[in-house]
Motif scaffolding. Structure first.
Motif, PDB file in Angstrom:
ATOM      1  N   GLY A  35       0.810  -1.203   0.000  1.00 59.73           N
ATOM      2  CA  GLY A  35       0.000   0.000   0.000  1.00 59.73           C
ATOM      3  C   GLY A  35       0.846   1.257   0.000  1.00 59.73           C
ATOM      4  O   GLY A  35       2.052   1.223   0.250  1.00 59.73           O
ATOM      5  N   ARG A  36       0.181   2.371  -0.296  1.00 62.26           N
ATOM      6  CA  ARG A  36       0.817   3.688  -0.334  1.00 62.26           C
ATOM      7  C   ARG A  36       0.886   4.278   1.073  1.00 62.26           C
ATOM      8  O   ARG A  36      -0.070   4.200   1.829  1.00 62.26           O
ATOM      9  CB  ARG A  36       0.024   4.642  -1.224  1.00 62.26           C
ATOM     10  CG  ARG A  36      -0.075   4.153  -2.651  1.00 62.26           C
ATOM     11  CD  ARG A  36       0.829   4.941  -3.558  1.00 62.26           C
ATOM     12  NE  ARG A  36       0.838   4.318  -4.868  1.00 62.26           N
ATOM     13  CZ  ARG A  36       1.935   4.100  -5.563  1.00 62.26           C
ATOM     14  NH1 ARG A  36       3.092   4.468  -5.093  1.00 62.26           N
ATOM     15  NH2 ARG A  36       1.883   3.546  -6.734  1.00 62.26           N
ATOM     16  N   LEU A  37       2.023   4.880   1.410  1.00 63.83           N
ATOM     17  CA  LEU A  37       2.195   5.505   2.712  1.00 63.83           C
ATOM     18  C   LEU A  37       1.349   6.773   2.774  1.00 63.83           C
ATOM     19  O   LEU A  37       1.457   7.638   1.905  1.00 63.83           O
ATOM     20  CB  LEU A  37       3.662   5.847   2.958  1.00 63.83           C
ATOM     21  CG  LEU A  37       4.657   4.696   2.872  1.00 63.83           C
ATOM     22  CD1 LEU A  37       6.062   5.176   3.217  1.00 63.83           C
ATOM     23  CD2 LEU A  37       4.269   3.556   3.764  1.00 63.83           C
ATOM     24  N   ILE A  38       0.512   6.880   3.821  1.00 64.00           N
ATOM     25  CA  ILE A  38      -0.331   8.060   3.995  1.00 64.00           C
ATOM     26  C   ILE A  38      -0.079   8.762   5.330  1.00 64.00           C
ATOM     27  O   ILE A  38      -0.573   9.872   5.539  1.00 64.00           O
ATOM     28  CB  ILE A  38      -1.831   7.725   3.842  1.00 64.00           C
ATOM     29  CG1 ILE A  38      -2.276   6.673   4.845  1.00 64.00           C
ATOM     30  CG2 ILE A  38      -2.141   7.301   2.408  1.00 64.00           C
ATOM     31  CD1 ILE A  38      -3.782   6.439   4.878  1.00 64.00           C
ATOM     32  N   GLU A  39       0.688   8.141   6.225  1.00 64.34           N
ATOM     33  CA  GLU A  39       1.031   8.762   7.499  1.00 64.34           C
ATOM     34  C   GLU A  39       2.355   8.186   7.989  1.00 64.34           C
ATOM     35  O   GLU A  39       2.525   6.963   8.041  1.00 64.34           O
ATOM     36  CB  GLU A  39      -0.056   8.514   8.538  1.00 64.34           C
ATOM     37  CG  GLU A  39       0.210   9.180   9.867  1.00 64.34           C
ATOM     38  CD  GLU A  39      -0.873   8.926  10.905  1.00 64.34           C
ATOM     39  OE1 GLU A  39      -0.624   9.250  12.072  1.00 64.34           O
ATOM     40  OE2 GLU A  39      -1.946   8.388  10.552  1.00 64.34           O
ATOM     41  N   GLY A 100       0.539   4.825   8.743  1.00 64.22           N
ATOM     42  CA  GLY A 100      -0.697   4.579   8.004  1.00 64.22           C
ATOM     43  C   GLY A 100      -0.427   4.309   6.538  1.00 64.22           C
ATOM     44  O   GLY A 100       0.486   4.888   5.944  1.00 64.22           O
ATOM     45  N   ILE A 101      -1.237   3.400   5.961  1.00 63.37           N
ATOM     46  CA  ILE A 101      -1.119   3.080   4.541  1.00 63.37           C
ATOM     47  C   ILE A 101      -2.511   2.966   3.930  1.00 63.37           C
ATOM     48  O   ILE A 101      -3.496   2.740   4.626  1.00 63.37           O
ATOM     49  CB  ILE A 101      -0.349   1.760   4.286  1.00 63.37           C
ATOM     50  CG1 ILE A 101      -1.039   0.584   4.974  1.00 63.37           C
ATOM     51  CG2 ILE A 101       1.099   1.879   4.704  1.00 63.37           C
ATOM     52  CD1 ILE A 101      -0.452  -0.770   4.604  1.00 63.37           C
ATOM     53  N   GLU A 102      -2.555   3.148   2.639  1.00 57.51           N
ATOM     54  CA  GLU A 102      -3.751   2.834   1.871  1.00 57.51           C
ATOM     55  C   GLU A 102      -3.408   1.615   1.041  1.00 57.51           C
ATOM     56  O   GLU A 102      -2.570   1.674   0.139  1.00 57.51           O
ATOM     57  CB  GLU A 102      -4.168   3.996   0.978  1.00 57.51           C
ATOM     58  CG  GLU A 102      -5.460   3.714   0.243  1.00 57.51           C
ATOM     59  CD  GLU A 102      -5.948   4.903  -0.555  1.00 57.51           C
ATOM     60  OE1 GLU A 102      -6.097   4.749  -1.784  1.00 57.51           O
ATOM     61  OE2 GLU A 102      -6.143   5.974   0.049  1.00 57.51           O
ATOM     62  N   LEU A 103      -4.027   0.482   1.401  1.00 55.00           N
ATOM     63  CA  LEU A 103      -3.733  -0.772   0.714  1.00 55.00           C
ATOM     64  C   LEU A 103      -4.113  -0.685  -0.757  1.00 55.00           C
ATOM     65  O   LEU A 103      -4.939   0.157  -1.155  1.00 55.00           O
ATOM     66  CB  LEU A 103      -4.486  -1.921   1.385  1.00 55.00           C
ATOM     67  CG  LEU A 103      -4.057  -2.245   2.813  1.00 55.00           C
ATOM     68  CD1 LEU A 103      -5.006  -3.251   3.446  1.00 55.00           C
ATOM     69  CD2 LEU A 103      -2.631  -2.763   2.840  1.00 55.00           C
ATOM     70  N   ASP A 104      -3.550  -1.554  -1.555  1.00 51.48           N
ATOM     71  CA  ASP A 104      -3.828  -1.561  -2.992  1.00 51.48           C
ATOM     72  C   ASP A 104      -5.313  -1.720  -3.302  1.00 51.48           C
ATOM     73  O   ASP A 104      -5.778  -1.274  -4.338  1.00 51.48           O
ATOM     74  CB  ASP A 104      -3.029  -2.677  -3.686  1.00 51.48           C
ATOM     75  CG  ASP A 104      -1.543  -2.365  -3.761  1.00 51.48           C
ATOM     76  OD1 ASP A 104      -1.135  -1.209  -3.494  1.00 51.48           O
ATOM     77  OD2 ASP A 104      -0.774  -3.295  -4.083  1.00 51.48           O
ATOM     78  N   ASP A 105      -6.068  -2.348  -2.386  1.00 54.10           N
ATOM     79  CA  ASP A 105      -7.514  -2.517  -2.621  1.00 54.10           C
ATOM     80  C   ASP A 105      -8.328  -1.305  -2.164  1.00 54.10           C
ATOM     81  O   ASP A 105      -9.554  -1.328  -2.196  1.00 54.10           O
ATOM     82  CB  ASP A 105      -8.027  -3.797  -1.949  1.00 54.10           C
ATOM     83  CG  ASP A 105      -7.960  -3.765  -0.434  1.00 54.10           C
ATOM     84  OD1 ASP A 105      -7.685  -2.694   0.157  1.00 54.10           O
ATOM     85  OD2 ASP A 105      -8.183  -4.828   0.186  1.00 54.10           O
ATOM     86  N   GLY A 106      -7.648  -0.233  -1.710  1.00 50.11           N
ATOM     87  CA  GLY A 106      -8.325   1.003  -1.333  1.00 50.11           C
ATOM     88  C   GLY A 106      -8.630   1.147   0.151  1.00 50.11           C
ATOM     89  O   GLY A 106      -8.961   2.238   0.608  1.00 50.11           O
ATOM     90  N   ARG A 107      -8.509   0.070   0.929  1.00 46.95           N
ATOM     91  CA  ARG A 107      -8.757   0.175   2.374  1.00 46.95           C
ATOM     92  C   ARG A 107      -7.608   0.914   3.051  1.00 46.95           C
ATOM     93  O   ARG A 107      -6.446   0.720   2.699  1.00 46.95           O
ATOM     94  CB  ARG A 107      -8.888  -1.211   3.012  1.00 46.95           C
ATOM     95  CG  ARG A 107     -10.130  -1.961   2.628  1.00 46.95           C
ATOM     96  CD  ARG A 107     -10.176  -3.327   3.303  1.00 46.95           C
ATOM     97  NE  ARG A 107      -9.069  -4.149   2.805  1.00 46.95           N
ATOM     98  CZ  ARG A 107      -8.257  -4.868   3.568  1.00 46.95           C
ATOM     99  NH1 ARG A 107      -8.423  -4.909   4.866  1.00 46.95           N
ATOM    100  NH2 ARG A 107      -7.278  -5.572   3.028  1.00 46.95           N
TER     101      ARG A 107
END
Length: 168
Positions: A35-39, A100-107
């Motif tokens: 997932g993408r790093l968001i925090e 925090g991350i946003e997983l590849d499935d959007g969660r």
């Protein structure tokens, strides 16, 4: 890091509080997910009382002295694994905690212990070099909407605005 990861090396160069916001949007790939790093939160050495490196090198925190591109994964309160990316020049302690991350499935997964669990990362990943079983792919473009706040859950050093979040 593999030899073809010049962009990643450049991304991880510099003090943790400079590198941390640049990591937002990068994609962290673990054994069980990505997932993408968001925090994220920055931690530095002797001048940062919130850092594990504040009182010097120990067997537990030695990895924070680099080189950059390694993982510093430790057990917090005997319950949660926490994942950090080692940054800064070799010999200078610095790491960025993934909060925090946003997983590849959007969660969205918030909280460093939950992030490690979602990605399948444990103490066996401590010291691993990015580019193998665990990888960090730089963001396609730099984030312009970044919010900086004080760090969370610290008795010392929490006032430093070294917690960075994607501001959407």
């Amino acid at each position: 890091m593999h030899s073809g990861t010049r962009a990643l090396r450049e991304l991880l160069e510099g003090p943790a509080h400079d590198v941390a916001p640049r990591l937002l949007g990068a994609r962290l790939v673990g054994p069980l997910g990505a997932g993408r790093l968001i925090e994220v939160e920055a931690y530095e050495g002797a001048e940062d009382p919130g850092s594990h490196a504040w009182r010097g090198s120990t067997p537990r925190n030695q990895i924070m002295w680099g080189p950059p591109g390694h993982l510093y994964v430790y057990l917090c309160y005997g319950v949660h694994w926490l994942v950090n990316i080692v940054v800064a020049p070799e010999g200078v302690p610095g790491a960025v905690l993934v909060r925090g991350i946003e997983l590849d499935d959007g969660r969205r997964v918030l909280g460093p212990g939950r992030v490690a669990r979602a990605l399948g990362m444990t103490g066996e990943h401590n010291g691993l070099v990015l580019g193998g079983a665990v990888d960090l792919e730089p963001a396609d473009e730099r984030r312009t909407g970044v919010l900086a706040t004080g760090r969370i859950g610290l008795s010392r050093g929490g006032e430093l605005a070294w917690r960075f979040l994607v501001d959407e």
